[in-house]
Design a protein around this motif. Structure first.
Motif, mmCIF file in Angstrom:
data_model
loop_
_atom_site.group_PDB
_atom_site.id
_atom_site.type_symbol
_atom_site.label_atom_id
_atom_site.label_comp_id
_atom_site.label_asym_id
_atom_site.label_seq_id
_atom_site.Cartn_x
_atom_site.Cartn_y
_atom_site.Cartn_z
ATOM 1 N N GLY A 192 47.807 43.949 39.713
ATOM 2 C CA GLY A 192 47.265 44.962 38.817
ATOM 3 C C GLY A 192 46.253 45.870 39.468
ATOM 4 O O GLY A 192 45.293 46.314 38.822
ATOM 5 N N GLY A 193 46.455 46.179 40.753
ATOM 6 C CA GLY A 193 45.513 47.042 41.473
ATOM 7 C C GLY A 193 44.523 46.273 42.317
ATOM 8 O O GLY A 193 43.726 46.867 43.031
ATOM 9 N N CYS A 194 44.555 44.943 42.234
ATOM 10 C CA CYS A 194 43.699 44.088 43.049
ATOM 11 C C CYS A 194 44.560 43.250 43.990
ATOM 12 O O CYS A 194 45.739 43.025 43.730
ATOM 13 N N VAL A 195 43.971 42.814 45.072
ATOM 14 C CA VAL A 195 44.607 41.817 45.925
ATOM 15 C C VAL A 195 44.064 40.468 45.484
ATOM 16 O O VAL A 195 42.880 40.183 45.651
ATOM 17 N N ARG A 196 44.913 39.664 44.882
ATOM 18 C CA ARG A 196 44.490 38.408 44.281
ATOM 19 C C ARG A 196 44.256 37.340 45.343
ATOM 20 O O ARG A 196 45.126 37.040 46.147
ATOM 21 N N GLY A 197 43.086 36.745 45.298
ATOM 22 C CA GLY A 197 42.767 35.708 46.252
ATOM 23 C C GLY A 197 43.710 34.536 46.182
ATOM 24 O O GLY A 197 44.044 33.927 47.196
ATOM 25 N N ALA A 198 44.152 34.194 44.976
ATOM 26 C CA ALA A 198 45.054 33.057 44.821
ATOM 27 C C ALA A 198 46.366 33.278 45.561
ATOM 28 O O ALA A 198 46.959 32.335 46.092
ATOM 29 N N GLN A 199 46.827 34.533 45.605
ATOM 30 C CA GLN A 199 48.024 34.835 46.366
ATOM 31 C C GLN A 199 47.735 34.926 47.869
ATOM 32 O O GLN A 199 48.566 34.567 48.694
ATOM 33 N N MET A 200 46.538 35.405 48.206
ATOM 34 C CA MET A 200 46.198 35.603 49.611
ATOM 35 C C MET A 200 46.073 34.294 50.374
ATOM 36 O O MET A 200 46.192 34.265 51.595
ATOM 37 N N THR A 201 45.816 33.180 49.685
ATOM 38 C CA THR A 201 45.704 31.909 50.383
ATOM 39 C C THR A 201 47.000 31.551 51.097
ATOM 40 O O THR A 201 46.979 30.828 52.090
ATOM 41 N N HIS A 202 48.138 32.076 50.611
ATOM 42 C CA HIS A 202 49.412 31.801 51.255
ATOM 43 C C HIS A 202 49.583 32.618 52.541
ATOM 44 O O HIS A 202 50.440 32.308 53.365
ATOM 45 N N LEU A 203 48.789 33.665 52.693
ATOM 46 C CA LEU A 203 48.946 34.573 53.830
ATOM 47 C C LEU A 203 47.881 34.384 54.894
ATOM 48 O O LEU A 203 48.073 34.780 56.044
ATOM 49 N N TRP A 204 46.742 33.788 54.515
ATOM 50 C CA TRP A 204 45.631 33.661 55.453
ATOM 51 C C TRP A 204 45.942 32.577 56.471
ATOM 52 O O TRP A 204 46.350 31.479 56.108
ATOM 53 N N PRO A 205 45.775 32.851 57.759
ATOM 54 C CA PRO A 205 46.090 31.840 58.770
ATOM 55 C C PRO A 205 45.175 30.623 58.658
ATOM 56 O O PRO A 205 43.968 30.752 58.449
ATOM 57 N N ARG A 206 45.757 29.432 58.802
ATOM 58 C CA ARG A 206 44.973 28.206 58.777
ATOM 59 C C ARG A 206 45.735 27.105 59.511
ATOM 60 O O ARG A 206 46.954 27.179 59.663
ATOM 61 N N GLU A 207 44.985 26.078 59.934
ATOM 62 C CA GLU A 207 45.607 24.960 60.619
ATOM 63 C C GLU A 207 46.537 24.217 59.670
ATOM 64 O O GLU A 207 46.264 24.082 58.482
ATOM 65 N N ALA A 208 47.636 23.720 60.214
ATOM 66 C CA ALA A 208 48.573 22.943 59.403
ATOM 67 C C ALA A 208 47.996 21.584 59.039
ATOM 68 O O ALA A 208 48.274 21.044 57.962
ATOM 69 N N ASP A 209 47.168 21.033 59.918
ATOM 70 C CA ASP A 209 46.587 19.718 59.694
ATOM 71 C C ASP A 209 45.221 19.852 59.028
ATOM 72 O O ASP A 209 44.300 20.455 59.588
ATOM 73 N N GLU A 210 45.089 19.306 57.814
ATOM 74 C CA GLU A 210 43.839 19.445 57.055
ATOM 75 C C GLU A 210 42.684 18.748 57.756
ATOM 76 O O GLU A 210 41.548 19.238 57.750
ATOM 77 N N GLY A 211 42.958 17.597 58.378
ATOM 78 C CA GLY A 211 41.896 16.901 59.091
ATOM 79 C C GLY A 211 41.351 17.713 60.250
ATOM 80 O O GLY A 211 40.138 17.769 60.474
ATOM 81 N N ALA A 212 42.247 18.376 60.979
ATOM 82 C CA ALA A 212 41.818 19.217 62.093
ATOM 83 C C ALA A 212 41.007 20.409 61.590
ATOM 84 O O ALA A 212 40.039 20.825 62.230
ATOM 85 N N ARG A 213 41.411 20.943 60.447
ATOM 86 C CA ARG A 213 40.679 22.078 59.879
ATOM 87 C C ARG A 213 39.265 21.668 59.485
ATOM 88 O O ARG A 213 38.297 22.399 59.751
#
Length: 350
Positions: free
Chosen positions: A196-217
């Protein structure tokens, strides 16, 4: 400017796969966690349309220090996450008595049309309210914004600290810059339209780079290792709550950042537009301290350290053996590097 006027000027957000975009554009029904209280005692000093200014001061001696949090994916608690993981506490403990944090509010229908100029104007009001000149500390996306403000209003900054911020995005590839050229404008238009004219953070979490391993993160961001005691488990819980507390971004702001900063590299080339003028960092003569993470994938050292070669004032650098989040949340970095930041800020102006 209404969102409809921006749809012809779209550019790309990193795209790892079509499946990632399918997930990003899917309606999000996850309830957002409630805002958390600050770890360090604070009072609300100013409440504007898209900005809150928090006062963490312990006295009135010395120059005011204003931490400019990033307006990207997560909220301003990156500066004050938990005991032992708080930039605010480290600065207060090492002599920064007048201390403030700029918190950017998640975008709403009322603020979805804000752009970079609007944020600069709001930051300018906050600095005037504190009392210029101030010492600015810009974190990540708040770092380049602080550079732009200091260059646009040079008399309002005494010293400037920029931490893990992309400045010359052509100086090295990063997790954000490399995929930009591979993404279609249509994908970004769909993303913003879906919000609706905003970039939704909830959707952006799928695009933001992050480690696959939660423990490593967790280990990289917080600089902790098992076995965990109760205090460390509380830190992990605070980090996970912060990680879920995402913010929405105004469409025009998002587009201007990626057009001027990432596509045009305008901050490095001297053509960044700011409140009716073009900002050229070569005219910025304020003392500058750059803090970088040696393994930062979001703002690699060549991107961040490039600011030192662009400005005309004195420059000092600090380097920490960490990635991006470790600069702001890491126990070791906060214990070792942030007291040095405080000492640099407390130098007499020369």
């Amino acid at each position: 400017m209404p969102w409809d006027n921006w749809t012809r000027q779209m550019w790309d957000w990193p795209l790892a796969s079509l499946e990632m975009w399918r997930r990003a554009l899917a309606p999000d029904e996850t309830p957002q966690p409630a805002p958390a209280p600050w770890t360090t005692p604070a009072r609300l000093a100013l409440d504007l349309s898209a900005l809150r200014l928090w006062d963490f001061s312990t006295g009135d001696a010395g120059a005011a220090v204003v931490i400019v949090a990033p307006f990207a994916l997560h909220d301003a608690h990156i500066a004050d996450l938990a005991p032992g993981h708080s930039i605010v506490a480290a600065l207060r403990d090492h002599g920064c008595a007048r201390l403030f944090v700029v918190e950017w509010k998640s975008a709403t229908q009322a603020t979805r049309n804000l752009g970079v100029d609007d944020l600069l104007a709001l930051l300018n009001v906050a600095i005037d309210d504190v009392g210029a000149p101030v010492d600015l500390i810009g974190l990540c996306q708040g770092g380049w914004l602080s550079l732009v403000h200091a260059a646009r209003f040079p008399g309002k900054t005494r010293r400037l600290v920029v931490v893990g911020a992309p400045v010359d995005v052509k100086a090295a590839p990063s997790a954000l810059t490399e995929p930009v050229a591979r993404t279609s404008d249509a994908a970004l238009i769909s993303l913003v339209d879906a919000g609706g004219g905003c970039v939704r953070g909830a959707q952006m979490t799928h695009l933001w780079p992050r480690e696959a391993d939660e423990g490593a993160r967790l280990a990289e961001a917080l600089q902790i290792a098992p076995p965990f005691d109760e205090a460390t488990r509380q830190v992990v819980a605070a980090f996970r709550a912060w990680d879920r507390r995402v913010v929405d971004l105004p469409g025009p702001y998002y587009c201007e950042v990626f057009r001027h900063l990432y596509r045009e590299n305008a901050l490095a080339t001297g053509g960044f537009p700011a409140l009716g003028r073009v900002v050229d960092l070569r005219r910025l003569d304020r003392p500058l301290l750059l803090l970088v993470g040696e393994s930062d994938a979001i703002a690699p050292p060549p991107q961040a350290l490039a600011a030192g070669a662009l400005v005309c004032g004195p420059v000092e650098t600090l380097s920490a053996p960490c990635g991006h989040l470790g600069l702001f949340l890491g126990r070791r970095t906060i214990a070792q590097q942030w007291p040095r930041v405080a000492a640099w800020l407390n130098k007499e102006a020369g």
